[in-house]
Design an enzyme around this catalytic site. Structure first.
Site, PDB file in Angstrom:
ATOM      1  N   CYS A  41      -4.694-101.538  60.207  1.00  0.00           N
ATOM      2  CA  CYS A  41      -4.451-100.998  58.914  1.00  0.00           C
ATOM      3  C   CYS A  41      -5.486-100.501  58.219  1.00  0.00           C
ATOM      4  O   CYS A  41      -6.468-101.109  57.858  1.00  0.00           O
ATOM      5  CB  CYS A  41      -3.642-102.020  58.148  1.00  0.00           C
ATOM      6  SG  CYS A  41      -3.313-101.548  56.258  1.00  0.00           S
ATOM      7  N   CYS A  75      -6.391-102.362  55.092  1.00  0.00           N
ATOM      8  CA  CYS A  75      -6.901-103.662  55.450  1.00  0.00           C
ATOM      9  C   CYS A  75      -8.231-103.492  55.587  1.00  0.00           C
ATOM     10  O   CYS A  75      -9.226-104.184  55.281  1.00  0.00           O
ATOM     11  CB  CYS A  75      -6.154-104.289  56.571  1.00  0.00           C
ATOM     12  SG  CYS A  75      -4.848-104.983  56.343  1.00  0.00           S
TER      13      CYS A  75
END
Length: 468
Positions: free
Chosen positions: A388, A391
């Protein structure tokens, strides 16, 4: 990474017809030794259907309201709130789609003043510095020194500084992180497990630190540079990965003035303006990065063939422009662009949030943590997926937070919640999107979800301190 503040001495009309003022009339701007962290107005969220950012030009004069008159000499006039311009950058990108690089550069510098900087890699994106110079406006330049650049690139940095009369400021990787990587995996681990981990330590995290002091940055990305990742980049966009000065989604604007320019036209411009270039170009190098990961290309080869040549040609990004990478045919590429996801749905990528002060929780571990009514210590846990981009963007902040909280009585952990764990995390752990951050109080079984889009250390600390 280098910051430079300069004013051009040019008097000319170029490209889109911008009249360039001389340096004698240009206001002097003091050199910035590092990106400034100042108190700024909060920016509006920009992930709606029309992305918006409440960024205003630096040095803009406050708007006057002459209708406000004191009632008496002893009465203090009410404070007038300055109206903040809200910009629709999707519409601005459309408006500037056919604009020249000089016009786009001028617009970027005009809007953001000292809160914007040019990212200079030491390759043909020296054209960006030339365009900034031609606008006659003050500008800043930074560069990432990974510690593994070619000697020719270091000499080129010095040549550019002298040619334009500027001082770049160089951002370096964290020495402890580099030491840990080299000790555990050696100097050339990227040949075996992909370049992403090394680039994350040497380039992405230093860049993240730099951008946290800005509201906008300027890159040399072009649509023709990479067939798989850059074919649709706009001339201006809200940065999809990194955060700027105000923190949170939409706090940073990314300008790509040469997005629509062909590589050959860039070189025609450099030759016409007698701009200095890296001597590696004359040796067959086109796209230039770190020495171990860059090589000359053969006649007829695409320029990106010289970068990370052992990897998939359609996903050759170091992480600085991670938002360019898209999923193709419903198959998710792994973090190195080398292959598909695992069969369980979890992409095969290098893990993130690696720190001795972070606890890795298994499914059993987080189930036990969630069931406890009387914990000995409070916990802060991130639910994440290593592929991600959001993230990845907060990795540095979360690790720094874990280091700050070490020994404080608050445990910091991570739980990988993608793949087979995703449905469980949605059902039991309040997972909505990645990353999701939960605080488990000391004497309560109910986890409290971090509500903000701001993912800087100070915001995390305020959240923890309010609850522990």
């Amino acid at each position: 990474m280098a910051l430079a503040v300069t004013s051009s001495s040019s008097k000319a009309i170029f490209g889109s017809g911008f009249l360039l003022s001389s340096s004698s009339s240009e206001p002097k701007v003091s050199q910035i030794g590092s990106f400034r962290l100042l108190e700024r107005p909060q920016m509006a969220p920009t992930i709606a259907s029309k992305r918006r950012s409440s960024v205003k030009p630096v040095n803009a004069e406050p708007k006057r309201n002459d209708s406000l008159v004191p009632l008496a000499a002893t009465v203090v006039a009410p404070e007038v709130e300055e109206k903040v311009e809200v910009e629709d950058f999707e519409q601005l990108a459309k408006d500037l789609e056919d604009a020249s690089p000089l016009e786009i550069m001028d617009k970027a510098l005009e809007k953001f003043g000292n809160d914007i900087a040019i990212a200079f890699s030491g390759a043909e994106d020296v054209a960006l510095i030339e365009y900034a110079h031609l606008t006659g406006r003050p500008y800043r330049v930074f560069s990432l020194d990974t510690g593994r650049l070619n000697p020719e690139t270091y000499h080129f940095f010095d040549t550019v500084e002298k040619h334009y009369g500027i001082h770049m400021e160089y951002m370096f990787p964290d020495s402890v992180e580099v030491q840990a990587l080299v000790r555990s995996k050696g100097l050339f681990s990227f040949y075996e497990d992909g370049h992403q981990e090394c680039c994350r330590v040497r380039k992405v995290r230093p860049l993240r630190r730099a951008l946290k002091g800005l509201r906008a940055w300027i890159t040399g990305q072009r649509k023709d540079q990479s067939p798989g990742t850059r074919s649709e980049i706009p001339v201006v966009q809200v940065d999809p990965v990194f955060e700027g000065l105000d923190g949170g989604t939409g706090s940073l604007v990314k300008w790509n003035p040469v997005a629509n320019v062909q590589g050959g036209d860039i070189w025609n411009f450099l030759r016409a303006m007698n701009v200095p270039v890296n001597s590696l170009h004359s040796k067959g190098y086109i796209s230039i990065g770190c020495e171990p990961c860059t090589r000359p290309v053969l006649p007829g080869q695409h320029e990106r063939e010289g970068r990370w040549w052992w990897e998939d040609a359609k996903a050759k990004e170091c992480g600085l422009h991670k938002g360019n990478i898209k999923q193709e045919d419903g198959k998710q590429l792994n973090g190195n662009g080398n292959g598909p996801a695992h069969s369980n749905g979890a992409p095969a990528v290098a893990d993130i949030f690696n720190s001795q002060n972070l606890v890795t929780l298994t499914r059993t571990g987080i189930e036990n943590l969630s069931r406890l009514d009387n914990r000995q210590e409070p916990w802060l846990v991130v639910l994440y997926a290593p592929w991600c981009q959001f993230c990845q963007a907060m990795e540095g902040s979360y690790i720094e937070l874990a280091d700050k909280l070490a020994g404080s009585g608050v445990k910091v952990g991570k739980f990988r919640a993608d793949g087979e764990e995703k449905e469980y995390a949605k059902r039991e752990l309040q997972l909505g999107s990645f990353p999701t951050i939960l605080f488990y109080p000391k004497h309560s079984s109910k986890a409290i979800k971090y509500p903000s889009e701001k993912r800087d250390v100070d915001s995390f600390m305020a959240f923890v301190n309010a609850l522990r």
